[in-house]
Design a protein around this motif. Structure first.
Motif, PDB file in Angstrom:
ATOM      1  N   PHE A 551      61.310   8.468  15.019  1.00 31.49           N
ATOM      2  CA  PHE A 551      60.363   7.612  15.741  1.00 31.49           C
ATOM      3  C   PHE A 551      60.952   6.221  15.980  1.00 31.49           C
ATOM      4  N   GLY A 552      62.244   6.211  16.284  1.00 33.99           N
ATOM      5  CA  GLY A 552      62.911   4.963  16.604  1.00 33.99           C
ATOM      6  C   GLY A 552      63.297   4.116  15.413  1.00 33.99           C
ATOM      7  N   ARG A 553      63.143   4.645  14.189  1.00 35.06           N
ATOM      8  CA  ARG A 553      63.482   3.892  12.981  1.00 35.06           C
ATOM      9  C   ARG A 553      64.537   4.654  12.173  1.00 35.06           C
ATOM     10  N   LYS A 554      65.330   3.916  11.388  1.00 36.58           N
ATOM     11  CA  LYS A 554      66.423   4.524  10.642  1.00 36.58           C
ATOM     12  C   LYS A 554      65.908   5.373   9.481  1.00 36.58           C
ATOM     13  N   ALA A 555      66.574   6.513   9.287  1.00 35.61           N
ATOM     14  CA  ALA A 555      66.248   7.404   8.180  1.00 35.61           C
ATOM     15  C   ALA A 555      67.516   8.149   7.776  1.00 35.61           C
ATOM     16  N   ASP A 556      67.521   8.694   6.580  1.00 33.28           N
ATOM     17  CA  ASP A 556      68.618   9.573   6.154  1.00 33.28           C
ATOM     18  C   ASP A 556      68.097  10.558   5.128  1.00 33.28           C
ATOM     19  N   ILE A 557      68.787  11.676   5.016  1.00 27.49           N
ATOM     20  CA  ILE A 557      68.438  12.711   4.051  1.00 27.49           C
ATOM     21  C   ILE A 557      69.715  13.167   3.351  1.00 27.49           C
ATOM     22  N   THR A 558      69.616  13.397   2.049  1.00 25.47           N
ATOM     23  CA  THR A 558      70.754  13.829   1.242  1.00 25.47           C
ATOM     24  C   THR A 558      70.370  15.076   0.460  1.00 25.47           C
ATOM     25  N   LEU A 559      71.268  16.062   0.464  1.00 28.32           N
ATOM     26  CA  LEU A 559      71.102  17.252  -0.357  1.00 28.32           C
ATOM     27  C   LEU A 559      72.320  17.363  -1.267  1.00 28.32           C
ATOM     28  N   ASP A 560      72.072  17.469  -2.568  1.00 28.96           N
ATOM     29  CA  ASP A 560      73.138  17.564  -3.568  1.00 28.96           C
ATOM     30  C   ASP A 560      72.974  18.830  -4.390  1.00 28.96           C
ATOM     31  N   TYR A 561      74.081  19.485  -4.678  1.00 27.13           N
ATOM     32  CA  TYR A 561      74.078  20.570  -5.662  1.00 27.13           C
ATOM     33  C   TYR A 561      75.307  20.402  -6.545  1.00 27.13           C
ATOM     34  N   TYR A 562      75.073  20.335  -7.855  1.00 26.07           N
ATOM     35  CA  TYR A 562      76.166  20.189  -8.815  1.00 26.07           C
ATOM     36  C   TYR A 562      76.012  21.212  -9.935  1.00 26.07           C
ATOM     37  N   LYS A 563      77.155  21.720 -10.369  1.00 29.16           N
ATOM     38  CA  LYS A 563      77.179  22.704 -11.448  1.00 29.16           C
ATOM     39  C   LYS A 563      78.203  22.267 -12.483  1.00 29.16           C
ATOM     40  N   THR A 564      77.784  22.222 -13.736  1.00 26.13           N
ATOM     41  CA  THR A 564      78.681  21.906 -14.840  1.00 26.13           C
ATOM     42  C   THR A 564      78.794  23.127 -15.735  1.00 26.13           C
ATOM     43  N   ASP A 565      80.015  23.615 -15.914  1.00 23.04           N
ATOM     44  CA  ASP A 565      80.288  24.775 -16.775  1.00 23.04           C
ATOM     45  C   ASP A 565      81.121  24.315 -17.966  1.00 23.04           C
ATOM     46  N   PHE A 566      80.629  24.586 -19.164  1.00 21.65           N
ATOM     47  CA  PHE A 566      81.350  24.205 -20.373  1.00 21.65           C
ATOM     48  C   PHE A 566      82.272  25.334 -20.820  1.00 21.65           C
ATOM     49  N   GLN A 567      83.566  24.998 -20.995  1.00 24.03           N
ATOM     50  CA  GLN A 567      84.475  25.924 -21.662  1.00 24.03           C
ATOM     51  C   GLN A 567      84.216  25.898 -23.160  1.00 24.03           C
ATOM     52  N   ASN A 568      83.986  24.712 -23.653  1.00 22.78           N
ATOM     53  CA  ASN A 568      83.510  24.564 -25.030  1.00 22.78           C
ATOM     54  C   ASN A 568      82.558  23.380 -25.077  1.00 22.78           C
ATOM     55  N   PHE A 594      70.001  20.405  -8.500  1.00 20.64           N
ATOM     56  CA  PHE A 594      69.801  20.307  -7.054  1.00 20.64           C
ATOM     57  C   PHE A 594      68.861  19.145  -6.777  1.00 20.64           C
ATOM     58  N   GLN A 595      69.218  18.313  -5.792  1.00 24.26           N
ATOM     59  CA  GLN A 595      68.383  17.166  -5.444  1.00 24.26           C
ATOM     60  C   GLN A 595      68.347  16.989  -3.935  1.00 24.26           C
ATOM     61  N   VAL A 596      67.166  16.721  -3.414  1.00 27.40           N
ATOM     62  CA  VAL A 596      67.009  16.337  -2.012  1.00 27.40           C
ATOM     63  C   VAL A 596      66.331  14.974  -1.989  1.00 27.40           C
ATOM     64  N   GLU A 597      66.897  14.065  -1.236  1.00 29.90           N
ATOM     65  CA  GLU A 597      66.388  12.687  -1.179  1.00 29.90           C
ATOM     66  C   GLU A 597      66.229  12.260   0.270  1.00 29.90           C
ATOM     67  N   PHE A 598      65.118  11.606   0.572  1.00 29.06           N
ATOM     68  CA  PHE A 598      64.800  11.155   1.930  1.00 29.06           C
ATOM     69  C   PHE A 598      64.508   9.664   1.896  1.00 29.06           C
ATOM     70  N   ASN A 599      65.208   8.917   2.735  1.00 25.63           N
ATOM     71  CA  ASN A 599      65.000   7.476   2.863  1.00 25.63           C
ATOM     72  C   ASN A 599      64.567   7.162   4.290  1.00 25.63           C
ATOM     73  N   TYR A 600      63.577   6.298   4.408  1.00 27.52           N
ATOM     74  CA  TYR A 600      63.023   6.021   5.740  1.00 27.52           C
ATOM     75  C   TYR A 600      62.526   4.584   5.797  1.00 27.52           C
ATOM     76  N   ASN A 601      62.757   3.967   6.940  1.00 31.09           N
ATOM     77  CA  ASN A 601      62.272   2.618   7.216  1.00 31.09           C
ATOM     78  C   ASN A 601      61.246   2.712   8.348  1.00 31.09           C
ATOM     79  N   PRO A 602      59.975   3.106   8.031  1.00 32.89           N
ATOM     80  CA  PRO A 602      58.998   3.404   9.089  1.00 32.89           C
ATOM     81  C   PRO A 602      58.619   2.200   9.930  1.00 32.89           C
ATOM     82  N   PHE A 603      58.681   1.013   9.353  1.00 34.95           N
ATOM     83  CA  PHE A 603      58.470  -0.202  10.141  1.00 34.95           C
ATOM     84  C   PHE A 603      59.178  -1.352   9.451  1.00 34.95           C
ATOM     85  N   GLU A 604      59.237  -2.473  10.123  1.00 35.95           N
ATOM     86  CA  GLU A 604      60.036  -3.607   9.665  1.00 35.95           C
ATOM     87  C   GLU A 604      59.651  -4.032   8.253  1.00 35.95           C
ATOM     88  N   HIS A 605      60.673  -4.197   7.404  1.00 34.20           N
ATOM     89  CA  HIS A 605      60.522  -4.699   6.035  1.00 34.20           C
ATOM     90  C   HIS A 605      59.852  -3.695   5.097  1.00 34.20           C
TER      91      HIS A 605
END
Length: 754
Positions: A551-568, A594-605
């Motif tokens: 709607f004419g304003r800046k926005a962004d979306i992030t999707l993250d997936y991380y996996k940690t496997d322990f050998q010991n 897993f994380q999804v994040e949405f940032n939006y600037n719907p109007f000034e300030h």
């Protein structure tokens, strides 16, 4: 591994096989000869596509038919804009200017920013973001960041612990100005030893970090940049008070000693001596404490010769008392003495810490060849903690030495950068646990090499490897790779993997266990640390960041997936309610995030940030594969911030910030073998909290703020098990899943003298 090396070497060649323009940027020297101008900026107007000229003034830049205006700039020279119609070779000379006009660039500054260009998944948190909360110390600085989870470690000490990617802080490399700082003896309480006002910015790296900072990082890295004496206010005062009767004072005093030397004195003091027992269980809801924290910081800068140096001297004295309301240390310490009037046994605890630190950073940038630099970091700390918890005594002395030398340069041109160097660490631990003394020395020598390919428009790669020789962990290799691919505008696909290795400091990292009646058992022998083997894990990550207009304003979306496997992994097993058992992993242990994040600037300030996070964290215990206790599978986060418009020429504005957190139910460690009255359900209730803050900025020098934490007054009922018999077999204060104190309100003021 051989195939991987081929990919690393050849991929940049494939990625750059596209239509380019080439050229050379020149200047005229004193002999009126035209020579190449190194370090000039060359970029397409109104795009994020650019490069820097190499030592000979040469550059190569990708070209598309829609690119028409090429901007060439360098400090001390007039900026030129060339009209380009086809892919061509360019030879251009910049004219020097003696009158550098003042240029004012206005842009909207994001308090939390993610880069579209870096290979690693890094979140930059500015000081403005930290001011959205009371931010009394670093452990309280992540309330508005959905990537970091914050909760209390137990119902006794008031200590906040953080998690990232489902793993606790020992698996995160926490550094201060890229020097590892929260480790060893400071692991449990160290985050509360860095005042929030000392922090200039925080960089949060998800997944495997850089090999430059060491081999210990597994889940990620958190680096804290401190305020600089040369740029900080001459005088800064922050006064904070809360309804809990907690008081804090922060004072910064900075001075210019000479043209090259600046110094700053930073003083932090906090105190809380009010006894609170909101749930009427006879125990303090939060400890009584006094802390004095002082830092003297020196900065030397010589821009002409390319030198910069920082010297930090720190002193900390931190004293905590907690336990039952009737506890008196002078008579009841390490006893089961009974108050004269009640006749009941009384339980109490004191945690006294004294810490000294000295650290230095030396940097040199070659004025003639600006991409060549050398940095040397050193740090020494002496940490002494004397503490007891009821009848459990725990004392630790930890002396640590760290040194790191880093050389930076380029290969061929500025797209190909390298870092290489050597590091050394020394740690001496002396721990007294009840009747047993544990003493050991760890030292390691390591060398590292990191290559970065940087084509800002399309592709980035950072590939590093280090080899370390450790007196207890042996000789081992640590590889880490981060890559970014950007197929279209404002996009970033990222991938990473890496290996981490560490020795687990089982007592200092799990100090909440002393506030229980559990018997401590180490079930393995023959390992190098406490009879246990070192922890080894691989971390794999994928991330996608997309910016767009909504709607004419800046926005962004992030999707993250991380996996940690322990050998010991050193398994911390709470599943027997009368014991805590430490043993080497036999099977699998993993953490999926897993994380999804949405940032939006719907109007000034006005800024909106919402996030959802899912965890799948499981370990093979001796009793079978189970979810990690007190780790919610689901988390929902929302933060809104609004700054009222400030008319030009008028002073004063209002700022509003609100943060909402919701946590799903969490698994309790098993209590099934307890008597019925001491058994807990399998899972906790869900928890939702709301924090808010209002700030009135009267002028650039003065502002006041008012806020509340947990303003919906959510409280965990009966957080201590067996509270009526604290020296009995069922006493346990570690089953904490939510707030204990309830709502708390605060107010403060900030004064600056520029």
């Amino acid at each position: 591994m051989k195939n991987l090396l081929y990919i690393i070497v050849l991929l940049p060649m494939f990625m750059t096989s596209q239509e380019n323009i080439k050229g050379v940027i020149m200047e005229t020297n004193e002999k009126n000869e035209r020579i190449g101008l190194a370090g000039a900026n060359v970029y397409w107007l109104n795009t994020e596509v650019g490069t820097v000229t190499d030592i000979n003034g040469d550059f190569r830049l990708s070209y598309k038919p829609e690119y028409h205006k090429l901007v060439i700039s360098y400090v001390g020279f007039k900026t030129d804009t060339l009209t380009i119609s086809t892919s061509q070779n360019i030879k251009h000379r910049l004219e020097p200017t003696d009158n550098l006009g003042a240029v004012t660039v206005k842009s909207r500054r994001q308090t939390t920013a993610k880069s579209y260009f870096k290979a690693a998944n890094v979140i930059n948190v500015s000081s403005d973001e930290l001011l959205k909360a009371a931010c009394c110390n670093l452990s309280e600085s992540f309330e508005t960041n959905p990537s970091i989870d914050v909760n209390f470690a137990d119902a006794i000490s008031g200590t906040r612990q953080i998690k990232m990617l489902g793993l606790t802080s020992p698996y995160i490399l926490i550094a201060t100005e890229n020097i590892p700082s929260i480790r060893g003896a400071s692991q449990a309480y160290g985050l509360s030893f860095i005042p929030g006002t000392w922090v200039e910015s925080i960089q949060i790296t998800k997944g495997a970090g850089s090999v430059v900072n060491g081999f210990e990082s597994i889940a990620g890295q958190i680096n804290t940049e401190l305020v600089k004496p040369s740029t900080d206010d001459k005088l800064f005062v922050n006064l904070y008070g809360a309804t809990s009767e907690r008081l804090e004072l922060n004072t910064h005093i900075n001075a210019k000693v000479s043209n090259k030397w600046h110094t700053g004195l930073y003083i932090h003091g906090n105190t809380h001596n009010k006894e609170h027992d909101v749930n009427n269980d006879g125990f303090l809801d939060m400890p009584k404490f006094n802390q004095v924290n002082v830092m003297n910081r020196w900065q030397y800068t010589d821009t002409k010769k390319g030198f910069v140096t920082f010297i930090n001297l720190k002193f900390l004295n931190d004293e905590k008392q907690t336990g039952e309301l009737d506890f008196r240390p002078e008579t009841d310490k390490l006893t089961t003495n009974s108050p004269v009037l009640s006749g009941d046994e009384v339980w109490g605890s004191e945690i006294d810490t004294r810490r000294y630190e000295i650290s230095t950073k030396f940097g040199y940038v070659n004025p003639e060849i600006p991409w060549q630099s050398l940095g040397v970091q050193t740090a020494f700390s002496s940490h002494k903690q004397d503490s007891y918890f009821g009848l459990n005594q725990y004392d630790i002395t930890h002396n640590s030495l760290y040194a790191n030398a880093i050389y930076n340069s380029i290969i061929s041109d500025s797209r190909h950068k390298i870092k290489t160097g050597v590091s050394y660490t020394y740690d001496h631990y002396d721990e007294f646990v009840n009747a047993t003394d544990y003493e050991r020395t760890e030292n390691s020598v390591g060398a590292f090499f990191e290559y970065s390919f940087n084509n800002l428009e399309l592709f980035n790669l950072t590939a590093g490897v280090r080899i370390d020789n450790h007196n207890l962990l042996g000789t081992f290799i640590t590889p880490r790779i981060h890559a970014r691919y950007s197929p279209w505008s404002k996009s970033a696909f990222r991938a990473s993997f890496g290996r981490g290795k560490r020795s687990a400091n089982i007592f200092t990292e799990n100090q909440q266990m002393f506030s229980t009646s559990r018997q401590i058992n180490i079930l393995n022998s023959g390992g190098s640390v406490y009879g246990l083997d070192p922890e080894i894990a691989w971390n794999y990550g994928l991330s996608y960041l997309q910016g767009f207009n909504l709607f004419g304003r800046k926005a962004d979306i992030t999707l993250d997936y991380y996996k940690t496997d322990f050998q010991n992994q050193v398994v911390v097993d709470w599943e027997n309610p009368t014991e805590i058992n430490f043993y080497n992993l036999n099977g699998k242990s993993f953490a999926n995030s897993f994380q999804v994040e949405f940032n939006y600037n719907p109007f000034e300030h006005f800024d909106l940030r919402i996030a959802y996070k899912f965890y799948d964290v499981k370990t093979d215990y001796n009793s079978g594969r189970l979810e990690r206790p007190l780790t919610p599978k689901h988390r929902f986060f929302a933060n809104v911030g609004y700054k009222m418009h400030q008319d030009e020429g008028k002073l004063g504005r209002w700022k509003f910030d609100v943060t909402f957190n919701w946590l799903s139910d969490q698994r309790y460690a098993s209590t099934i073998t307890n008597a019925v009255e001491y058994q807990l359900p399998e899972r906790t209730p869900t928890v939702a909290t709301l924090n808010a803050q209002i700030t009135k900025v009267f002028s650039p020098k003065f502002e006041v703020y008012l806020g509340g934490e947990n303003i919906t007054n959510v409280r965990q009922p009966n957080p201590i098990l067996g509270v009526e018999d604290p020296f009995g077999a069922n006493f346990d204060s570690t089953f904490v899943y939510g707030p204990i104190f309830g709502s708390m309100y605060f107010a403060g003021l900030r004064y600056r003298l520029h």
